[in-house]
Design a protein around this motif. Structure first.
Motif, PDB file in Angstrom:
ATOM      1  N   THR A  35       0.869  -1.177   0.000  1.00  0.00           N
ATOM      2  CA  THR A  35       0.000   0.000   0.000  1.00  0.00           C
ATOM      3  C   THR A  35       0.906   1.228   0.000  1.00  0.00           C
ATOM      4  O   THR A  35       2.117   1.124   0.166  1.00  0.00           O
ATOM      5  CB  THR A  35      -0.912   0.058   1.234  1.00  0.00           C
ATOM      6  OG1 THR A  35      -0.094   0.149   2.417  1.00  0.00           O
ATOM      7  CG2 THR A  35      -1.804  -1.155   1.324  1.00  0.00           C
ATOM      8  N   GLY A  36       0.293   2.396  -0.177  1.00  0.00           N
ATOM      9  CA  GLY A  36       1.069   3.622  -0.082  1.00  0.00           C
ATOM     10  C   GLY A  36       1.801   4.005  -1.345  1.00  0.00           C
ATOM     11  O   GLY A  36       2.825   4.687  -1.289  1.00  0.00           O
ATOM     12  N   TYR A  37       1.283   3.599  -2.505  1.00  0.00           N
ATOM     13  CA  TYR A  37       1.973   3.936  -3.752  1.00  0.00           C
ATOM     14  C   TYR A  37       1.984   5.444  -4.004  1.00  0.00           C
ATOM     15  O   TYR A  37       2.939   5.965  -4.578  1.00  0.00           O
ATOM     16  CB  TYR A  37       1.348   3.193  -4.945  1.00  0.00           C
ATOM     17  CG  TYR A  37      -0.155   3.273  -5.035  1.00  0.00           C
ATOM     18  CD1 TYR A  37      -0.794   4.345  -5.651  1.00  0.00           C
ATOM     19  CD2 TYR A  37      -0.944   2.263  -4.491  1.00  0.00           C
ATOM     20  CE1 TYR A  37      -2.172   4.413  -5.723  1.00  0.00           C
ATOM     21  CE2 TYR A  37      -2.324   2.310  -4.571  1.00  0.00           C
ATOM     22  CZ  TYR A  37      -2.937   3.395  -5.184  1.00  0.00           C
ATOM     23  OH  TYR A  37      -4.305   3.467  -5.253  1.00  0.00           O
ATOM     24  N   GLU A  38       0.958   6.155  -3.547  1.00  0.00           N
ATOM     25  CA  GLU A  38       0.966   7.621  -3.723  1.00  0.00           C
ATOM     26  C   GLU A  38       2.102   8.249  -2.923  1.00  0.00           C
ATOM     27  O   GLU A  38       2.818   9.133  -3.399  1.00  0.00           O
ATOM     28  CB  GLU A  38      -0.365   8.214  -3.270  1.00  0.00           C
ATOM     29  CG  GLU A  38      -1.563   7.727  -4.057  1.00  0.00           C
ATOM     30  CD  GLU A  38      -2.769   7.546  -3.151  1.00  0.00           C
ATOM     31  OE1 GLU A  38      -3.837   8.056  -3.509  1.00  0.00           O
ATOM     32  OE2 GLU A  38      -2.627   6.902  -2.098  1.00  0.00           O
ATOM     33  N   TYR A  55       4.754  -5.584  -5.287  1.00  0.00           N
ATOM     34  CA  TYR A  55       3.348  -5.984  -5.189  1.00  0.00           C
ATOM     35  C   TYR A  55       2.720  -5.905  -6.584  1.00  0.00           C
ATOM     36  O   TYR A  55       2.949  -4.936  -7.321  1.00  0.00           O
ATOM     37  CB  TYR A  55       2.617  -5.077  -4.199  1.00  0.00           C
ATOM     38  CG  TYR A  55       1.225  -5.545  -3.866  1.00  0.00           C
ATOM     39  CD1 TYR A  55       1.031  -6.665  -3.059  1.00  0.00           C
ATOM     40  CD2 TYR A  55       0.110  -4.883  -4.366  1.00  0.00           C
ATOM     41  CE1 TYR A  55      -0.249  -7.113  -2.754  1.00  0.00           C
ATOM     42  CE2 TYR A  55      -1.166  -5.317  -4.064  1.00  0.00           C
ATOM     43  CZ  TYR A  55      -1.344  -6.433  -3.266  1.00  0.00           C
ATOM     44  OH  TYR A  55      -2.602  -6.877  -2.971  1.00  0.00           O
ATOM     45  N   PRO A  56       1.909  -6.883  -6.985  1.00  0.00           N
ATOM     46  CA  PRO A  56       1.513  -6.992  -8.396  1.00  0.00           C
ATOM     47  C   PRO A  56       0.523  -5.955  -8.916  1.00  0.00           C
ATOM     48  O   PRO A  56       0.533  -5.649 -10.104  1.00  0.00           O
ATOM     49  CB  PRO A  56       0.923  -8.404  -8.499  1.00  0.00           C
ATOM     50  CG  PRO A  56       0.527  -8.763  -7.101  1.00  0.00           C
ATOM     51  CD  PRO A  56       1.508  -8.074  -6.210  1.00  0.00           C
ATOM     52  N   LEU A  57      -0.353  -5.421  -8.059  1.00  0.00           N
ATOM     53  CA  LEU A  57      -1.376  -4.479  -8.546  1.00  0.00           C
ATOM     54  C   LEU A  57      -1.200  -3.136  -7.847  1.00  0.00           C
ATOM     55  O   LEU A  57      -1.313  -3.056  -6.623  1.00  0.00           O
ATOM     56  CB  LEU A  57      -2.780  -5.015  -8.277  1.00  0.00           C
ATOM     57  CG  LEU A  57      -3.934  -4.061  -8.611  1.00  0.00           C
ATOM     58  CD1 LEU A  57      -3.919  -3.691 -10.091  1.00  0.00           C
ATOM     59  CD2 LEU A  57      -5.271  -4.663  -8.222  1.00  0.00           C
ATOM     60  N   ILE A  58      -0.930  -2.112  -8.625  1.00  0.00           N
ATOM     61  CA  ILE A  58      -0.706  -0.771  -8.076  1.00  0.00           C
ATOM     62  C   ILE A  58      -1.787   0.169  -8.594  1.00  0.00           C
ATOM     63  O   ILE A  58      -1.932   0.364  -9.809  1.00  0.00           O
ATOM     64  CB  ILE A  58       0.691  -0.243  -8.467  1.00  0.00           C
ATOM     65  CG1 ILE A  58       1.781  -1.166  -7.911  1.00  0.00           C
ATOM     66  CG2 ILE A  58       0.875   1.182  -7.974  1.00  0.00           C
ATOM     67  CD1 ILE A  58       1.765  -1.327  -6.409  1.00  0.00           C
ATOM     68  N   VAL A  79       7.825   0.986 -12.766  1.00  0.00           N
ATOM     69  CA  VAL A  79       7.666  -0.366 -13.305  1.00  0.00           C
ATOM     70  C   VAL A  79       6.741  -1.146 -12.375  1.00  0.00           C
ATOM     71  O   VAL A  79       6.913  -1.116 -11.148  1.00  0.00           O
ATOM     72  CB  VAL A  79       9.027  -1.091 -13.403  1.00  0.00           C
ATOM     73  CG1 VAL A  79       8.840  -2.522 -13.894  1.00  0.00           C
ATOM     74  CG2 VAL A  79       9.985  -0.317 -14.312  1.00  0.00           C
ATOM     75  N   ALA A  80       5.763  -1.845 -12.950  1.00  0.00           N
ATOM     76  CA  ALA A  80       4.836  -2.647 -12.137  1.00  0.00           C
ATOM     77  C   ALA A  80       4.334  -3.837 -12.948  1.00  0.00           C
ATOM     78  O   ALA A  80       4.443  -3.864 -14.180  1.00  0.00           O
ATOM     79  CB  ALA A  80       3.650  -1.802 -11.673  1.00  0.00           C
ATOM     80  N   ASP A  86      -5.970   4.871 -13.285  1.00  0.00           N
ATOM     81  CA  ASP A  86      -5.829   6.070 -12.451  1.00  0.00           C
ATOM     82  C   ASP A  86      -4.356   6.447 -12.271  1.00  0.00           C
ATOM     83  O   ASP A  86      -3.972   7.616 -12.433  1.00  0.00           O
ATOM     84  CB  ASP A  86      -6.452   5.841 -11.069  1.00  0.00           C
ATOM     85  CG  ASP A  86      -7.956   5.944 -11.092  1.00  0.00           C
ATOM     86  OD1 ASP A  86      -8.494   6.486 -12.078  1.00  0.00           O
ATOM     87  OD2 ASP A  86      -8.593   5.501 -10.124  1.00  0.00           O
ATOM     88  N   VAL A  87      -3.539   5.460 -11.928  1.00  0.00           N
ATOM     89  CA  VAL A  87      -2.114   5.738 -11.715  1.00  0.00           C
ATOM     90  C   VAL A  87      -1.421   6.043 -13.033  1.00  0.00           C
ATOM     91  O   VAL A  87      -0.597   6.961 -13.123  1.00  0.00           O
ATOM     92  CB  VAL A  87      -1.443   4.554 -10.985  1.00  0.00           C
ATOM     93  CG1 VAL A  87       0.072   4.765 -10.908  1.00  0.00           C
ATOM     94  CG2 VAL A  87      -2.008   4.399  -9.585  1.00  0.00           C
ATOM     95  N   ALA A  88      -1.748   5.301 -14.089  1.00  0.00           N
ATOM     96  CA  ALA A  88      -1.135   5.551 -15.391  1.00  0.00           C
ATOM     97  C   ALA A  88      -1.445   6.962 -15.883  1.00  0.00           C
ATOM     98  O   ALA A  88      -0.569   7.668 -16.408  1.00  0.00           O
ATOM     99  CB  ALA A  88      -1.615   4.505 -16.402  1.00  0.00           C
TER     100      ALA A  88
END
Length: 359
Positions: A35-38, A55-58, A79-80, A86-88
């Protein structure tokens, strides 16, 4: 599908799906945080790096500005295994290249076995593997980014909580996370955020109760101004440091630092207090570490996994540092008390005016 290529040090090129166009180069590192990708993407400590998420899903809970740790994305590329739209879209708006649909497990194993490595990325409708290799050829090591502090620091002093009733903190901004400032302000401190290359006169002008050296990117050997500040003020004013700040304090007091193979980046690093035996879980993001703290600092906390120093103290000199991030964001809240300890070093009855002894 947009073409995307990731060129690794040594010349191997991995094909991927492009999610945000552009070319980039940097040190390829990974975080195990789920968690915490932002917060991770806006952490200044990732400057000049390419961040791989283990972690596979960001992106599964969107993007919210109130979680940001700074005003922009700092990794040069992302890279993910899979990025949500949303993130892209956020990374595209920020101009940060991003790729997914590749085996990030293999990348993480490569980094663990070979160490953090140079990397080049190319994303676009007509890019080729050679474009990624060209970026790789221009990539520098982290130690070669000799003025990386200028890329992440404030230009002029900024004050938070000007009317606070608590201690005055001079925070030297080597790439500080916003949550460090927030943690101090919540305790009613007045925080003067100074540029990474602040002078002795700049600090004296604040007349702080605490000199605080922040986290940040790169090699602590390249932060000579901050090292000089610690050397000048130690013994005169309490000194604290987080992450890069711990390394800078150690160097100023006769210690040595070195680059780690692949660093600590994640939210589940166990740390043991040498005095109490208690183990806490911590958030970390660093590629350098203190090897020898010298004879003025005591190692009070160790990483359970590899015995690297996680806490340095000196009661005599009023020095307190942590290699991990006590403010978390993201991560566990086991270590919030660090900020109370730091402000507890202040003698609020002294009525002192800061003076620096002449050598």
């Amino acid at each position: 599908m947009t073409d995307a290529y990731v060129a690794l040090e040594g010349g191997h090129v991995v094909e991927a799906r492009g999610r945000s166009p552009g070319t980039a180069r940097g040190e390829l590192v990974f975080t195990t945080a789920y968690t915490g990708y932002e917060e991770s993407l806006t952490d200044p400590s990732y400057e000049e790096q390419i961040l791989t998420f283990a972690y596979p899903l960001i992106g599964n809970y969107g993007v919210r500005h109130e979680r940001f740790e700074s005003d922009r994305v700092h990794p040069r590329a992302v890279v993910a295994r899979e990025l949500t739209d949303d993130v892209a879209d956020w990374l595209t708006a920020e101009g940060v290249p991003a790729v997914d649909h590749l085996d990030t497990r293999d990348l993480v194993i490569d980094i663990r076995e070979s160490g953090a490595m140079k990397c080049g990325i190319a994303v676009g409708d007509d890019v080729t593997p050679q474009d990624a290799l060209d970026e790789l050829a221009k990539c520098k090591t982290m130690s070669e980014h000799t003025d990386i502090g200028a890329q992440v620091s404030v230009d002029t002093t900024t004050v938070y909580n000007q009317t606070g009733d608590g201690p005055t903190v001079a925070l030297v901004d080597c790439g500080a996370k916003q949550s460090i400032i927030d943690s101090l302000v919540k305790r009613d401190a007045t925080v003067h955020v100074l540029p990474y290359d602040a002078s002795v006169d700049d600090v004296q002008g604040v007349n702080p109760d605490v000199l605080f050296i922040s986290n940040g990117p790169g090699d602590p050997a390249n932060f000579e101004s901050a090292v000089n500040l610690v050397d000048e003020f130690v013994g005169e004013v309490p000194i604290a440091g987080i992450c890069l700040g711990q390394q800078i304090v150690a160097r100023a007091l006769g210690g040595t630092t070195a680059k780690m193979d692949f660093g600590h980046r994640g939210v589940n690093q166990p740390v043991r207090d040498q005095r109490t035996g208690k183990v806490v879980m911590t958030t970390q993001n660093h590629g350098y570490t203190v090897v020898d703290p010298g004879d003025k600092l005591e190692v009070t906390q160790l990483n359970v996994n590899d015995d690297t120093p996680e806490g340095l103290d000196s009661e005599e000199l009023n020095v307190l540092t942590r290699q991990y991030h006590p403010e978390a964001n993201p991560g566990p809240h086991d270590t919030f008390g660090f900020f109370d300890e730091v402000l507890g070093m202040v003698d609020t009855t002294s009525g002192r005016t800061l003076a620096v002894a002449d050598d």
